[in-house]
Design an enzyme around this catalytic site. Structure first.
Site, short mmCIF file in Angstrom:
data_model
loop_
_atom_site.label_atom_id
_atom_site.label_comp_id
_atom_site.label_asym_id
_atom_site.label_seq_id
_atom_site.Cartn_x
_atom_site.Cartn_y
_atom_site.Cartn_z
N CYS A 60 -1.77 5.55 5.42
CA CYS A 60 -2.60 4.36 5.62
C CYS A 60 -2.70 4.01 7.10
O CYS A 60 -1.69 3.80 7.77
CB CYS A 60 -1.98 3.19 4.84
N CYS A 72 0.88 -1.16 0.00
CA CYS A 72 0.00 0.00 0.00
C CYS A 72 0.91 1.21 0.00
O CYS A 72 1.80 1.32 0.84
CB CYS A 72 -0.88 -0.01 1.24
ZN ZN Z 1 -3.42 1.19 3.03
#
Ligand code: ZN
Ligand code: AMP
Length: 705
Positions: free
Chosen positions: A451, A446
């Site tokens: 995040c 990611c």
């Molecule tokens: Zn993420």
């Protein structure tokens, strides 16, 4: 200030003392002094060696990691072949071997030594005149690889043999009184054994490999073999390796006549010898040892895959000899493999600290190798594809290295109809952000720095026991704090106060539908833990940052060398790389971390919050006669490298800077000095030549300016 002679004597006695304590710690697992006391001895030795570089010898305990990374390993021919072992897969095969021996020897009273079969990588160590001169892998048995530089970094391997183990003097020799121990000559000795990685370290290493997008190791044996074959010895040092030695290639010069005596000699000589050894008078005793080993194998901190049974007497061994691949006098009793089947219910994707996405298999709980497991990492997308496991499959599970749950593969005949092939989701399951898989890496990541899942993992890492150790701060509270926007980076922990924490919504509801808050009692305790975590030792904070390659050992080395985060931040990669235990790979990773301005912001926030970023009272063991002075080195020196001269000055308390300013106290000018010399003249900074530097280092007295 000691003169050179006094220093040489002190250096030698420090080395003996350090070797003694290292042996207690790494070999006998029973230290006599605190870690701090040990560190103080090492630091004193480092200080003296820095001041008198010519006193440094390759077998000094400070030189375990010194060799530069190598491109290839030289072949190492074995003086005596390193054989494999024949296997007995069950007790009847073991009995058949006993029968054969009895028949061959014509007697039933043969004594055996039973040892655990350590699942590591074979290792051969050669000592000449009592000093480690070569370490080699087994290779094909005739020729292995020379891995000396790496094995020196393994702390349980003695660089010098202990005097207690010197062989008796040859018959008729003049020197045969006990007082002459230190003068009797050492024969050349080759010892063999196993270098291995403890289960817990193996589990941690594989988790790190996953996180870094690198392939994982199938078992501790591969992990250990991989670690000793690193190009950079400091990487080997950062992998927690240990050894058990169990054989002397040629015991004759040592006047030993049995394997049981050889094991005792190895322990005397300073090697780590496995304590679970039994001298057995009968095959029943051997069998009993095997049964106990099978029961206990999961409780041991290292993996074993069997028991090795050896004929005790060397005379009998010699009479039996070898087959083409193995000795006739030894047999490996192999443990039955432990695999179970269960049903795969789901494959969930987890987001790690650095954004790596890891598919995790969730299956019906089963008892495997001593404990119940219900989930296992599948590491990455390729691995899922390679194994072709699908939700609904009946799968075979086991424990890699006896610790890490592992899905071996599906039972193809039991696949339910319509079971679909698994694919990695296109977006992050935590934040919905885009996923990127760097070329050449197995991990998908990611890429969203914000995040929440990554942030959560980083925060938990910081709060963890081996880092800042914020007691009482578990997954749930941390997750809530991230969700409610109270926590972005590790420095935010120090902005939380008891009042705000008390009203933190736990996300759960009371029976009457009102939200449950954390409450004052828990909040107050947490505030105390957070406060306490401000003064953790420097290595723990360094570890807590989660810098790639910086495990606890590396963090210790960095903290000892630099003493503060600021000093580390100010140091170029090349100078980090020269620290004992660090090399170019680790240094580059540390540098990259502190070159990231976001991370510097966090450091500054930590400082502002009152988190201690320096080593606690780092008691200098060499008088700091140059404290307050700043030196700049330029040009080539004859006696020292620039790094050595810098380290020697620092050991006396000086600061060493790379550029000349008005604050510079002295510029040391060697051959062909550069612009720094001009700049010194321009600013009127006093200039010293190498002779003057030499005088400072020899006497420890500051120069008169
Ligand atoms: Zn993420
Ligand atoms: P294998 O690799 O299965 O042929 O087994 C032989 C290997 O077992 C040897 O090369 C050693 O590296 C290893 N081994 C582990 N523990 C022992 C032990 N106590 N005695 C002899 N060999 C051992």
């Amino acid at each position: 200030m000691p003169d050179r002679g006094a220093a040489a004597a002190r250096v030698e006695s420090l080395r003996r003392e350090i070797e003694h304590h290292a042996h207690r710690y790494y070999v006998l697992d029973s230290p006599e002094v605190s870690d701090d006391a040990y560190d103080a001895l090492v630091r004193e030795l480092e200080g003296l060696e820095a001041r008198w570089p010519d006193l440094v010898t390759p077998d000094s305990p400070t030189r375990r990691v010194g060799a530069p990374p190598s491109e290839t390993f030289e072949p190492a021919r074995h003086a005596r072949r390193m054989y494999s072992l024949d296997n007995a897969m069950d007790f009847s095969e073991l009995d058949a071997w006993f029968d054969r021996i009895e028949k061959d020897l014509g007697r039933r009273d043969c004594a055996f030594v039973a040892e655990l079969k350590i699942d590591g990588s074979s290792l051969s160590l050669t000592y000449k005149e009592g000093r480690l001169t070569r370490a080699a892998t087994r290779g094909d048995g005739t020729t292995g690889e020379n891995i000396t530089a790496n094995v020196r970094a393994v702390r349980s391997v003695p660089l010098r043999l202990r005097d207690e183990a010197r062989p008796p003097a040859a018959q008729g020799a003049l020197l045969d009184t006990p007082e002459d121990d230190a003068h009797r000559p050492w024969p050349a000795i080759e010892v063999r054994g196993e270098v291995y990685m403890p289960k817990s370290s193996f589990a941690r290493l594989n988790a790190d490999q996953d996180e870094a997008g690198l392939p994982v190791f199938a078992n501790p044996r591969n992990a250990a073999a991989g670690a000793v074959r690193q190009k950079d010895p400091s990487v080997t040092a950062s992998r927690d390796l240990s050894t058990f030695m169990y054989q002397i290639a040629d015991p004759r010069p040592l006047a030993l006549s049995r394997q049981s005596e050889a094991l005792a000699w190895l322990a005397r000589a300073g090697f780590r010898v496995n304590p679970d050894i039994r001298l057995c008078a009968s095959r029943d005793e051997v069998r009993d040892f095997c049964e106990t080993a099978i029961e206990r194998r999961h409780d041991l901190p290292y993996e074993i895959d069997g028991v090795v049974v050896k004929v005790d007497s060397f005379a009998l061994q010699d009479g039996m000899g070898f087959t083409a691949r193995a000795p006739r006098w030894a047999m490996a009793f192999k443990f039955p493999p432990e695999e179970k089947t269960t049903v795969l219910r789901a494959i969930r994707v987890q987001v790690g600290r650095t954004g790596a996405l890891t598919p995790v298999a969730e299956f019906d709980p089963v008892l495997v190798a001593g404990s119940t497991i219900a989930r296992a990492t599948l590491h990455n997308e390729d691995e899922v594809r390679r194994k072709d496991v699908r939700v609904g499959d009946t799968v075979i599970v086991r424990k890699a290295g006896d610790v890490i749950p592992e899905v071996v593969g599906p039972v193809p005949g039991l696949r339910p109809e319509g079971a679909a092939e698994w694919t990695m989701p296109a977006t992050c399951p935590s934040c919905g952000g885009p996923i990127w898989r760097p070329a050449g890496e197995v991990a998908a990541r990611c890429t969203n720095v914000a995040c929440p899942a990554q942030r959560l993992e980083r925060l938990l890492h910081w709060a963890g026991r081996t880092a800042a150790d914020i007691d009482g701060l578990g997954y749930e509270i941390t997750a809530r704090l991230v969700e409610t926007g109270g926590l972005h980076d590790v420095a935010d922990f120090y902005r939380l106060d008891a009042e705000a924490l008390a009203t933190l919504d736990t996300g759960r509801l009371k029976k009457d539908g009102t939200p449950i808050v954390l409450g004052e009692t828990i909040a107050a305790k947490l505030a105390v833990s957070i406060e306490a975590s401000k003064t953790r030792p420097l290595p723990r904070l360094l570890y807590g940052f989660g810098i790639r390659h910086v495990g606890s050992t590396v963090a210790d080395a960095l903290a000892a060398a630099f003493g503060s985060i600021d000093a580390l931040v100010a140091t170029p990669a090349e100078s980090i790389a020269v620290v004992d235990g660090i090399g170019p790979v680790i240094a580059a990773s540390v540098r990259a971390f502190f070159d990231n301005p976001d991370n510097i912001v966090v450091v500054e926030k930590l400082r502002a919050a009152g988190v201690r970023l320096v080593e606690e009272q780092r008691g200098p063991t060499v008088p700091q006669t140059l404290a307050g002075l700043t030196f700049v080195l330029t040009g080539g020196l004859v006696k020292y490298s620039r790094d050595e001269a810098g380290a020697a000055l620092k050991a006396l308390g000086a600061k060493v800077s790379s550029s000349v300013s008005k604050k510079t106290s002295f510029v040391v000018v060697g051959e062909d000095p550069g612009s720094k010399h001009d700049r010194a003249l321009e600013l009127g900074v006093p200039v010293l030549d190498e002779a003057a530097l030499d005088r400072i280092l020899q006497t420890g007295e500051p120069p008169r300016s």
